[in-house]
Write a protein that holds these residues in place. Structure first.
Motif, short mmCIF file in Angstrom:
data_model
loop_
_atom_site.label_atom_id
_atom_site.label_comp_id
_atom_site.label_asym_id
_atom_site.label_seq_id
_atom_site.Cartn_x
_atom_site.Cartn_y
_atom_site.Cartn_z
N ALA A 614 -2.63 1.94 -2.65
CA ALA A 614 -2.46 1.23 -1.58
C ALA A 614 -3.42 1.87 -0.30
CB ALA A 614 -1.13 1.60 -1.06
N ARG A 617 -6.85 0.34 -0.82
CA ARG A 617 -6.90 -1.27 -0.66
C ARG A 617 -6.76 -1.59 0.92
NH1 ARG A 617 -2.94 -3.20 -5.47
NH2 ARG A 617 -4.55 -3.27 -7.23
N GLN A 618 -5.94 -0.72 1.79
CA GLN A 618 -6.06 -0.97 3.14
C GLN A 618 -7.30 -0.60 3.69
OE1 GLN A 618 -3.34 -2.14 4.82
NE2 GLN A 618 -2.35 -2.63 3.13
N ARG A 621 -10.02 -3.33 3.24
CA ARG A 621 -9.65 -4.32 3.94
C ARG A 621 -9.88 -4.24 5.46
NH1 ARG A 621 -3.83 -5.72 1.22
NH2 ARG A 621 -4.51 -6.11 -0.88
N GLY A 622 -9.85 -3.21 5.91
CA GLY A 622 -9.99 -2.92 7.54
C GLY A 622 -11.43 -2.95 7.85
N ARG A 674 -1.08 -2.91 9.41
CA ARG A 674 -1.80 -2.35 8.44
C ARG A 674 -2.09 -0.70 8.69
NH1 ARG A 674 -7.24 -0.85 8.18
NH2 ARG A 674 -7.56 -1.54 10.12
N ARG A 677 1.16 0.70 7.63
CA ARG A 677 1.28 1.09 6.43
C ARG A 677 0.50 2.23 6.12
NH1 ARG A 677 0.80 -5.16 3.92
NH2 ARG A 677 2.83 -5.87 4.85
N LEU A 678 -0.73 2.34 6.51
CA LEU A 678 -1.27 3.58 6.29
C LEU A 678 -0.78 4.94 6.63
CD1 LEU A 678 -5.35 2.78 7.35
CD2 LEU A 678 -4.19 3.49 5.10
N GLU A 681 2.23 5.73 4.30
CA GLU A 681 1.67 6.21 3.01
C GLU A 681 1.11 7.60 3.06
OE1 GLU A 681 1.99 4.77 0.22
OE2 GLU A 681 2.07 2.45 0.52
#
Length: 701
Positions: A614, A617-618, A621-622, A674, A677-678, A681
């Motif tokens: 996860a 992937r984050q 995307r950033g 986003r 979520r980082l 995690e």
């Protein structure tokens, strides 16, 4: 009035008892009759066709017979493939090396090693096919090794007898009270769905309860094995099988999140503020889930449950933010990790229900036009050292038996070699092989007594024709079928079936003497002892060895995820790790403490691995570099590669730096979903690595 009430109550009790008998006991009784009848039909057809060894036919029908038709078709398919491969190799070996003893034995041992290794590496009845391909060579080639010109006759007879047994088993299974595997699979899914809602609707279960340990992996692995075999039934099309795979993966992800949340709360429930905050968030969730139908037999009921879950997910966000504001600074990290797991739990429960709803609707309406967004596969994993040692054991048994034959010149040595190789290959794929060998030997001893009763009393006195022979065999075959339905009798029943078939005079013409009976029994017992000795001498399932191999394999999973392509899916991580731990759990000598420890390792590996996927992937995307997060992932990789104290210190420091930077950004104007979520995690990883005893790290003594 009282009499009428008692009569009504008795009537209801009778029908409840009858319904319980019909669903639990009647299928076993029907299976006993079907298995015995299929075996006797195979015996009769073989004798009518005057095949040389009808025992092979009755033995084959008994081995491939299963309670559900799909299992019978699947096992029969792989038994035919295995028999064809074994017969082909037998003809090749005898044709090229019948006069070259050294080359024949060497290539024979190599073939046994290959099939033993493949039998351990592959799953389900594919494994059985490789096992059969291995020991078919023993059955075909060894009896005629001194008369190589007869090998083709033996090969065709063996294949004919196997084919007769398979045809009789599949015919009886599908014509007489057939039970379809797809129906049993749907019933298991309904029961599993009810268990999920029952667990999640009890808020107290998050803080206490029995650890899942072995059931955590076995439930998923077992249903996947069942689902694979539905491909041999016409009732399940391709999309239905895909839906079952997605449903199994959804349940796998959901159960991981649930047990991770339980573990986190049980370890960090000392703070009253933390426990009360999580309780206020979860109590409304449990109350809403308690109102849902826990069996969801109809798609309409499940559709209403999906709508309830969607509303529940939206309502929880505000409640979580409200409780977060009441947390102390020292509790925020744990609260963020716990609520992150809770959010994920609701999302995965919603996805599980949506997938279950799609399966019910497809089963009911048969709409196969819609395609699934992506395909998922259950990937298995077998320790390569286990495979190598299993191959060594299979080849060693054959070589030891051949040496015994060459040195002694014993006429019945091929019988001992054949049975020892059969047992070595077959039991290598079963749980608890050491215990199975012991029970196999006990079953063989019991079978010798029963075989003597049949050979020297029942058959000579009462079997005047084929019909009377079937009558006296029917009770024993029905009892054997009942034993096969009892897991604790598995090794014993297998040994009984093998020895009884080899010892009993089920030939077209009765021929049995006491001398031959005793010599044959001795040869078979020596074969069992030879195979059992190999399991004791080449025993790689010690507790310390098992823990070390599991810990090393789990650490490797995390290291690979830090370097792997971003196409890596969580389902691959989950299925691979669970399958590996399940295999070690069923074969290793694990006590309760070590099983619990392995379960904790598995949970931490799954959570850290999923978080790594996860986060990567984050980050991809950033648009912001996020160097601190990348350095934290690099430190995570180095720690699980080296597992040293210095690397652990670097890891914790880099995780703290990354979390501190994210907290500062989230308090400013750049806050986003986003970044949240980082943070969640990384908080979860930080908490997991702080519990060092739950990580798959073993220091060498």
């Amino acid at each position: 009035m009282a009499t009428l009430a008692r009569t009504t109550a008795s009537y209801r009790l009778f029908w409840r008892t009858f319904a319980e008998w019909r669903t639990q006991d009647a299928p076993v009784l029907i299976y006993m009759v079907k298995a015995a009848f299929a075996g006797l039909l195979a015996l009769s057809v073989s004798m009518i066709l005057n095949l040389p060894d009808p025992r092979t036919a009755i033995f084959t029908s008994f081995i491939v017979m299963q309670p559900q038709s799909g299992l019978v078709f699947s096992k029969s398919y792989y038994r035919i493939l295995g028999t064809v491969a074994g017969v082909a190799v037998s003809l090749a070996l005898m044709g090229m090396f019948a006069q070259e003893r050294e080359w024949f034995i060497a290539l024979f041992a190599l073939w046994i090693a290959i099939t033993t290794a493949a039998g351990l590496k592959y799953r389900n009845f594919q494994s059985y096919g490789f096992v059969l391909a291995g020991y078919t060579v023993c059955i075909v080639a060894l009896p005629v090794i001194e008369m190589p010109l007869q090998v083709f006759e033996i090969a065709t007879s063996r294949f004919s007898e196997v084919l007769v047994g398979i045809m009789c088993a599949t015919l009886i299974s599908d014509l007489i009270f057939p039970r379809h595997l797809s129906d049993s699979l749907l019933a298991a899914e309904r029961e599993r769905f009810g268990g999920v809602l029952k667990s999640l609707s009890n808020p107290n279960a998050l803080y206490c309860g029995e650890a899942a340990t072995g059931r955590f992996a076995s439930g998923v692995v077992g249903l996947n094995a069942t689902q694979v075999n539905t491909a041999f039934e016409g009732k399940n099309d391709r999309r239905m099988r895909q839906l079952y795979q997605h449903l199994n993966m959804s349940y796998m992800n959901l159960s991981t999140t649930y047990h991770s949340l339980r573990t986190l709360l049980s370890r960090h429930s000392g703070s009253d503020a933390f426990a009360e905050g999580i309780g206020r968030v979860y109590v409304p969730v449990a109350a809403a889930l308690a109102e849902l139908p826990q069996m969801a037999l109809e798609s309409e009921e499940l559709a209403a449950a999906v709508e309830t879950l969607e509303a529940l997910k939206r309502s929880q966000e505000g409640l979580i933010e409200t409780q977060r504001e009441t947390m102390d600074a020292g509790e925020l990290e744990r609260f963020d990790a716990a609520t992150h797991l809770l959010r994920r739990l609701l999302s995965e429960l919603h996805h599980y229900c949506v997938t279950y709803l799609s399966l019910l609707r497809h089963r009911r309406f048969g709409d196969s036009s819609e395609e699934l967004s992506r395909s998922v596969r259950f990937k298995s994993h077998t320790d390569p050292l286990l495979v190598a040692l299993a191959a060594l054991r299979g080849a060693s048994v054959l070589l030891a038996g051949m040496a015994l034959w060459i040195l002694s010149g014993w006429a019945l040595a091929p019988q001992s070699i054949m049975l020892s190789v059969v047992i070595t290959l077959l039991i290598a794929t079963l749980p608890n092989p050491l215990d199975t060998v012991i029970n196999f030997f006990k079953g063989g001893i019991a079978a010798i007594a029963f075989a003597a009763l049949y050979d020297f009393y029942l058959i000579p006195r009462f079997a005047s024709d084929l019909f009377s022979l079937c009558l006296i065999l029917f009770p024993l075959l029905a009892m054997l079928a009942w034993w096969t339905t009892r897991p604790k009798w598995g090794g014993f029943s297998l040994g009984f079936i093998f020895m009884f078939m080899y010892q009993t005079a089920l030939d077209p013409h009765y021929k049995m003497t006491a001398t031959f009976f005793l010599e044959n029994a001795l040869a078979n017992l020596i074969g069992i002892i030879l195979a059992g000795s190999a399991y004791y001498l080449i025993n790689f399932w010690s507790l310390a060895w098992t823990q070390r191999r599991v810990a090393s394999a789990l650490r490797r999973q995390i290291v690979l995820l830090c370097d792997a392509e971003l196409s890596a899916q969580r389902s691959t991580l989950e299925s691979t790790a669970r399958d590996m731990v399940q295999q070690f759990s069923t074969h290793g000598r694990l006590n309760e403490r070590s099983a619990t420890r392995m379960f904790e390792w598995l949970l931490s590996t799954l959570e850290i691995g999923r978080a790594v996927i996860a986060i990567r992937r984050q980050l991809e995307r950033g648009k912001v570099p996020h160097e601190s997060e990348r350095r934290a992932l690099g430190a995570l990789r180095e720690y699980f590669s080296a597992a040293s104290e210095a690397e652990y210190t670097v890891l914790t420091r880099r995780l703290d730096v990354a979390l501190h930077e994210l907290h500062e950004v989230l308090q400013g104007e750049m806050a986003s979903e986003r970044l949240r979520r980082l943070r969640d995690e990384l908080s979860l990883i930080r908490i997991l690595v702080s519990e060092k005893e739950a990580l798959p790290i073993l220091k060498e003594s």
